[in-house]
Design a protein around this motif. Structure first.
Motif, short mmCIF file in Angstrom:
data_model
loop_
_atom_site.label_atom_id
_atom_site.label_comp_id
_atom_site.label_asym_id
_atom_site.label_seq_id
_atom_site.Cartn_x
_atom_site.Cartn_y
_atom_site.Cartn_z
N PRO A 124 0.81 -1.23 0.00
CA PRO A 124 0.00 0.00 0.00
C PRO A 124 0.84 1.28 0.00
O PRO A 124 0.45 2.28 -0.61
CB PRO A 124 -0.82 -0.12 1.29
CG PRO A 124 -0.89 -1.59 1.56
CD PRO A 124 0.43 -2.13 1.11
N ILE A 125 1.98 1.26 0.67
CA ILE A 125 2.83 2.46 0.71
C ILE A 125 3.41 2.74 -0.67
O ILE A 125 3.44 3.90 -1.13
CB ILE A 125 3.95 2.28 1.75
CG1 ILE A 125 3.35 2.08 3.15
CG2 ILE A 125 4.88 3.49 1.74
CD1 ILE A 125 2.42 3.18 3.58
N HIS A 126 3.86 1.70 -1.34
CA HIS A 126 4.34 1.85 -2.71
C HIS A 126 3.22 2.37 -3.60
O HIS A 126 3.42 3.26 -4.45
CB HIS A 126 4.86 0.50 -3.22
CG HIS A 126 5.44 0.54 -4.60
ND1 HIS A 126 5.61 -0.59 -5.37
CD2 HIS A 126 5.88 1.59 -5.35
CE1 HIS A 126 6.13 -0.24 -6.53
NE2 HIS A 126 6.31 1.07 -6.55
N ALA A 127 2.02 1.84 -3.39
CA ALA A 127 0.87 2.27 -4.18
C ALA A 127 0.57 3.75 -3.97
O ALA A 127 0.29 4.49 -4.92
CB ALA A 127 -0.35 1.42 -3.82
N ALA A 128 0.62 4.20 -2.72
CA ALA A 128 0.34 5.60 -2.41
C ALA A 128 1.37 6.51 -3.06
O ALA A 128 1.03 7.61 -3.54
CB ALA A 128 0.32 5.80 -0.90
N ALA A 129 2.62 6.08 -3.08
CA ALA A 129 3.66 6.89 -3.70
C ALA A 129 3.43 7.02 -5.20
O ALA A 129 3.74 8.06 -5.80
CB ALA A 129 5.03 6.27 -3.42
N ILE A 130 2.87 6.00 -5.81
CA ILE A 130 2.64 6.03 -7.26
C ILE A 130 1.49 6.97 -7.63
O ILE A 130 1.60 7.77 -8.56
CB ILE A 130 2.36 4.60 -7.77
CG1 ILE A 130 3.65 3.79 -7.76
CG2 ILE A 130 1.76 4.63 -9.17
CD1 ILE A 130 3.47 2.35 -8.17
N ILE A 131 0.39 6.90 -6.89
CA ILE A 131 -0.77 7.72 -7.29
C ILE A 131 -0.72 9.12 -6.70
O ILE A 131 -1.43 10.02 -7.17
CB ILE A 131 -2.10 7.03 -6.91
CG1 ILE A 131 -2.24 6.89 -5.39
CG2 ILE A 131 -2.21 5.67 -7.59
CD1 ILE A 131 -3.60 6.33 -4.97
N GLY A 132 0.08 9.31 -5.65
CA GLY A 132 0.21 10.64 -5.06
C GLY A 132 -1.04 11.09 -4.34
O GLY A 132 -2.06 10.40 -4.29
N THR A 133 -0.98 12.29 -3.80
CA THR A 133 -2.12 12.80 -3.03
C THR A 133 -3.35 13.04 -3.91
O THR A 133 -4.48 12.85 -3.46
CB THR A 133 -1.74 14.11 -2.31
OG1 THR A 133 -1.26 15.05 -3.28
CG2 THR A 133 -0.67 13.86 -1.26
N ASN A 134 -3.13 13.42 -5.16
CA ASN A 134 -4.28 13.63 -6.05
C ASN A 134 -5.00 12.31 -6.31
O ASN A 134 -6.24 12.26 -6.37
CB ASN A 134 -3.82 14.25 -7.37
CG ASN A 134 -3.43 15.70 -7.21
OD1 ASN A 134 -3.93 16.39 -6.32
ND2 ASN A 134 -2.53 16.18 -8.06
N GLY A 135 -4.24 11.26 -6.47
CA GLY A 135 -4.85 9.94 -6.68
C GLY A 135 -5.61 9.48 -5.45
O GLY A 135 -6.68 8.87 -5.56
#
Length: 490
Positions: A77-88
């Protein structure tokens, strides 16, 4: 007017797709504030994400939706959050439904929902520890795969608690999970999850964990369990290619840990089926069964330390003091005959063949209303002999040459099997019984037979005659009884 409860795969798919993902209100609010803050830090946002599994699951799905390389899906999930960013992350907010926790008492569906999440955390931690002991390099992946494989169960407890209570009751009564789920939902939960995960862009490895090619079937589980009896001679590779693949597939840890956690939660740590699952894992890990049990208990303690905020109590708490964490409500309905047998057999694993036969006989006479007569046979060293019976004259039993060649008993003695004879099949079958056995049966009767191994060398064969209508539920109860007294359990 209340909405009609869904039934069948398509209706449940439509039902759950129409629901928002429940997330703790306090966590969601904190995440929104962190994102809007001018000096937000990745660590604070990561902490919010990791504090709620369904929030983490939603972010994981979103990242796998937007990435182009589908062969290397994201599982962290942390890797995923870094990919989509706050806008995602903000794009997900409309699909999330905040729920509030009470400091005093929560609604039943939230309590059940949180308990199910706690069990999944227990399972994920157990799977991670097992994988680490085998020195695999994907322990973190196994943790997330095991945790998120049960997301649909969480949602069903949140949005369809009555149906899940029905399933739980049927499991306690001795039904197998697929039978209980089909009866209550009209579909299998894993089947439902597989369809939803594909539509939600859930990482492929999580979906794959639910597929049958990554899950040992009943026969394969039995074979793996038997191999654990001699740990010093465990082969690195079996002659069976399919078993070799399973032994070397880390997904087997995810499946078995999930089974162990749910079995311990439902039937407690003294369940008869847990040693069987430990033997399966012992074969995969090339370790002794006692080692697997020890590792499992240590993992449950770690899960309690890290994730105990979810359910009412963790598996470790129940392990330390079972009586304290068992519901002692004396107003509960009495156990069914099948459930009573399962509970009795679960107390310990040292019943001999005759004791098991006696328990099975009593259970069948209680569970099947139209039972007229019953015989329990023991088959060992190619010899068949009745050891218990009800409803027939003793002299009539002795008059039958049970050891004579018989096509019916030959089939039953070779492998676990069950058969129901009525009408024309009943008449035809009588010619394949041992000499004089036909004299026991009434003209309009029905007969059901089942065989099961109770030790490495002994097989028990159950014979039940009924003159009344023999229902599908009667047949199911008969087969469950045979499974419960078997060497490997259900």
């Amino acid at each position: 007017m209340k909405d009609k409860t869904p039934s069948g795969l398509n209706e449940w798919l439509h039902f759950l797709k129409s629901k928002k993902i429940p997330v703790r209100g306090s966590t969601l609010l904190r995440l929104k504030n962190e994102i809007e803050a001018e000096e937000n830090t990745p660590n604070e946002i990561s902490a919010c994400i990791m504090s709620d599994p369904l929030l983490a699951f939603s972010i994981l799905n979103e990242a796998n939706r937007v990435i182009s390389n589908k062969d290397n899906d994201i599982k962290s999930p942390i890797h995923a959050a870094a990919i989509i960013g706050t806008n995602g992350i903000k794009r997900l907010f409309p699909s999330l439904a905040p729920y509030r926790l009470s400091a005093t008492e929560n609604t039943p569906h939230i309590v059940s929902f949180l308990n199910e999440i706690q069990t999944s955390y227990d399972a994920a931690t157990i799977a991670k520890h097992w994988a680490a002991e085998k020195h695999t390099n994907i322990t973190e992946d196994i943790f997330w795969i095991t945790l998120f494989r049960d997301v649909v169960r969480w949602l069903l407890w949140f949005y369809a608690r009555p149906a899940m209570l029905t399933i739980r009751l049927k499991l306690k009564q001795g039904n197998k999970s697929n039978q209980a789920e089909m009866s209550a939902l009209g579909c299998r939960i894993d089947e439902l999850a597989t369809h939803l995960y594909r539509q939600w862009y859930t990482p492929k490895k999580i979906t794959d964990a639910l597929l049958t090619n990554n899950i040992p079937n009943a026969s394969e589980l039995q074979t793996l369990a038997r191999l654990a009896h001699n740990p010093n001679t465990l082969p690195e590779f079996t002659k069976n290619q399919r078993l070799t693949i399973l032994i070397n597939n880390p997904m087997v840890f995810s499946y078995c840990a999930n089974q162990v956690a749910h079995e311990a939660k439902l039937m407690k740590w003294d369940s008869k089926n847990l040693p069987f699952l430990y033997r399966v894992v012992a074969t995969v890990m090339h370790r002794r069964t006692a080692d697997v049990s020890h590792i499992t208990h240590l993992a449950s303690i770690e899960a309690a330390r890290q994730f105990s905020k979810w359910g009412e109590y963790s598996l470790a708490q129940q392990l330390i003091d079972p009586e304290l964490y068992i519901n002692t409500d004396t107003s509960a309905a009495p156990l069914s005959p099948i459930a009573a047998l399962k509970k009795a057999l679960g107390k310990h694993a040292i019943f001999d063949t005759k004791q098991k036969a006696n328990m099975a006989l009593k259970t069948l006479l209680k569970a099947i209303p139209h039972a007229k007569a019953c015989i329990v046979f023991k088959h060992i060293n190619n010899k068949l002999s009745p050891i218990l019976q009800y409803g027939y004259p003793t002299e009539a039993i002795k008059y039958v040459k049970w050891d004579a060649p018989s096509a019916v008993f030959s089939t039953l003695s070779k492998k676990r099997s069950a058969a129901h004879f009525s009408g024309h099949a009943f008449i035809k079958m009588q010619q394949e019984l041992p000499p004089n056995a036909i004299q026991l049966l009434s003209k309009n009767s029905q007969l059901i037979l089942a065989s099961t191994l109770v030790t490495d060398r002994e097989m028990v064969i159950l014979w039940l005659e009924t003159q009344g209508q023999f229902s599908e539920q009667d047949y199911t109860n008969f087969k469950i009884t045979a499974s419960l007294i078997s060497q490997i359990g259900v």
